[in-house]
Design an enzyme around this catalytic site. Sequence first.
Site, PDB file in Angstrom:
ATOM      1  N   GLY A 152      45.683  54.379  23.934  1.00  0.00           N
ATOM      2  CA  GLY A 152      44.327  54.426  23.392  1.00  0.00           C
ATOM      3  C   GLY A 152      44.265  54.524  21.885  1.00  0.00           C
ATOM      4  O   GLY A 152      43.200  54.366  21.298  1.00  0.00           O
ATOM      5  N   CYS A 159      27.560  37.215  46.291  1.00  0.00           N
ATOM      6  CA  CYS A 159      27.851  35.922  45.672  1.00  0.00           C
ATOM      7  C   CYS A 159      27.287  34.797  46.555  1.00  0.00           C
ATOM      8  O   CYS A 159      27.543  34.768  47.762  1.00  0.00           O
ATOM      9  CB  CYS A 159      29.358  35.745  45.493  1.00  0.00           C
ATOM     10  SG  CYS A 159      29.802  34.078  44.924  1.00  0.00           S
ATOM     11  N   CYS A 189      30.597  32.644  47.822  1.00  0.00           N
ATOM     12  CA  CYS A 189      31.626  33.185  48.724  1.00  0.00           C
ATOM     13  C   CYS A 189      31.157  34.408  49.490  1.00  0.00           C
ATOM     14  O   CYS A 189      31.883  34.952  50.313  1.00  0.00           O
ATOM     15  CB  CYS A 189      32.908  33.517  47.944  1.00  0.00           C
ATOM     16  SG  CYS A 189      32.828  35.072  47.022  1.00  0.00           S
ATOM     17  N   CYS A 228      30.110  34.766  41.711  1.00  0.00           N
ATOM     18  CA  CYS A 228      31.212  35.518  41.132  1.00  0.00           C
ATOM     19  C   CYS A 228      31.511  35.011  39.723  1.00  0.00           C
ATOM     20  O   CYS A 228      31.590  33.799  39.500  1.00  0.00           O
ATOM     21  CB  CYS A 228      32.491  35.322  41.955  1.00  0.00           C
ATOM     22  SG  CYS A 228      32.488  36.133  43.557  1.00  0.00           S
ATOM     23  N   CYS A 282      36.659  33.898  43.539  1.00  0.00           N
ATOM     24  CA  CYS A 282      35.631  33.259  44.359  1.00  0.00           C
ATOM     25  C   CYS A 282      36.227  32.076  45.138  1.00  0.00           C
ATOM     26  O   CYS A 282      36.027  31.941  46.352  1.00  0.00           O
ATOM     27  CB  CYS A 282      34.489  32.776  43.467  1.00  0.00           C
ATOM     28  SG  CYS A 282      32.992  32.305  44.341  1.00  0.00           S
TER      29      CYS A 282
END
Lengths: 289, 269
Positions: A31, A240, A243, A265, A271
Amino acid sequence: MTDQAYNFAYLDEQTKGMIRRAILKGLAVPGYQVPFASREMPMPYGWGTGGVQVTAACLTPEDTLKVIDQGADDTTNAVSIRKFFQRTAGVAVTEATTEASIIQTRHRIPETTLSAGQILVYQVPIPEPLRFLEPRETETRKMHELEEYGLMQVKLYEDIARHGQIATAYAYPVRVEGRYVMDPSPIPKFDNPKLSGSAAIQLFGAGREQRIYALPPYSDVVSLDFDDHPFTASKAAHDCALCGASDSYLDEVITDDAGGRMFVCSDTDFCGGRRAGGHLGALGVAGAL
Amino acid sequence: MGVMDMKLAPPDQAEAPLLSVRDLGKMYGERIGCADVSFDLYPGEVLGIVGESGSGKSTLLSCLAGHLQPDQGQVVFQTATGPRDTVTMAEAERRRMARTDWAFVHQNPRDGLRMGVSAGGNVGERLMAIGARHYGDIRAQAIDWLGRVEIRPDRIDDRPRAFSGGMQQRLQIARNLVTGPKLVFMDEPTGGLDVSVQARLLDLLRGLVREMGLSAIIVTHDLAVVRLLADRLMVMKDGHVVEQGLTDQVLDDPQHAYTQLLVSSVLQV
Ligand SMILES: Nc1ncnc2c1ncn2[C@@H]1O[C@H](COP(=O)(O)OP(=O)(O)O)[C@@H](O)[C@H]1O
Ligand SMILES: [Mg+2]
């Protein structure tokens, strides 16, 4: 075939060594923003020059590279970066998340859970999460050094005061290993939980700002929030249309001039894989893209 | 020099000074910022520092508050765990103390406020900096403090830019006092304000100091301000303290020629 006019992956070995040292330092201090001497790349800033340099420093001839922009492999930015490395490094490329050893991304984390040995490289425009409220670099560095993160909380406070909730939807700030507060790049906050505990190595490159930071595998990453306004990884309340997935991040697509729209998606590989496996949404066509 | 025999922990805690300053000095190259400053400040006491422009008041205050590193001397503060020299203390600890035990009210509200953050966020920052993580609580405390400095609760989401100079200064005071500090540093807190606004602010400050039992060090070139607020007075000239004592005594019976000049010039106005 590799273009012989370039060193492998475009950058010279000395530069790659310098970037690798910055990456290693970043991995050692999760970080923490490590300064590095960003090089001119044959593409404009804002096109992921930081991510490209990190990828170049990590690539080996055996690697398989995937590049996505907003989750899609076929957008201009993704295509041009992929071509760049095909030309300068001659590496294999793929659109399949599971087959890639290095994935460079802008604004998304793939839906498919990453595994050990994979490297996810993020393109970062503004690495400093405190920048919004404290423009002085000397002061933000001091705040990180002394763990003075009250100001980050002020940003979230302002969100709630203005919008009734934490409205920050992208680049949602996180705390890494209980120490550094980090900007996860402009991924949707829906992706934030995937930052934590990932088996992959996650590297962040900011070219214009000359910073690299990192999350080693299985880092603990917590999204900042308030006790009475807890973090939520929200997404559009739809499945979605192609899908049928109910648990993936969706893009809203306008389908006609009459304002017709559908949600699909944003991760095109995810997807397509689902559709190939027989999952169908309201408008889906099996196997088609 | 009096440094070595300074009592760091006198047996009677009630008598321990909140702040003990010894031989404090700061040079700007060849130029004296302040020199040989020593004094004690006791809990609940308000010390005024007066002197003409360039006499070293701001330099001294900045050294006391840890904004400037003095070249020499000690600034011993009575912390919760005993007396500590804040000059030699690690920066992290000094900054933490500045957010909890101390407050600093700048002359220009722009230096003491975040102009791009709402009034509530400005007041809440110190709370969040020391770990507050409940939005509702933070907001309730912000509203309470806005009320105490006479800012209406419906201004809580406005930015300081939309406030008058007097309101900005009151907001700065609320932002500083919300964590219940022990010691407040003020540098010309009424400086840029109209006379009527000044009077109201002074009144408010006096009330808060009494109510919270605050100790304060207030720098000003305005003798009326110290007359109203300060128990004790320190007069500075060319970086040195030329006279100190009880405010009324110093103002009514000044001993040093410079103080006499200062007082008489004010009386002529
Ligand atoms: N940053 C600085 N650099 C050089 N000299 C300074 C600086 N700040 C103040 N001084 C000088 O130090 C002296 C004391 O200044 P200051 O503490 O600002 O006085 P006051 O607050 O009483 O007006 C003055 O001679 C001033 O010119
Ligand atoms: Mg001054």
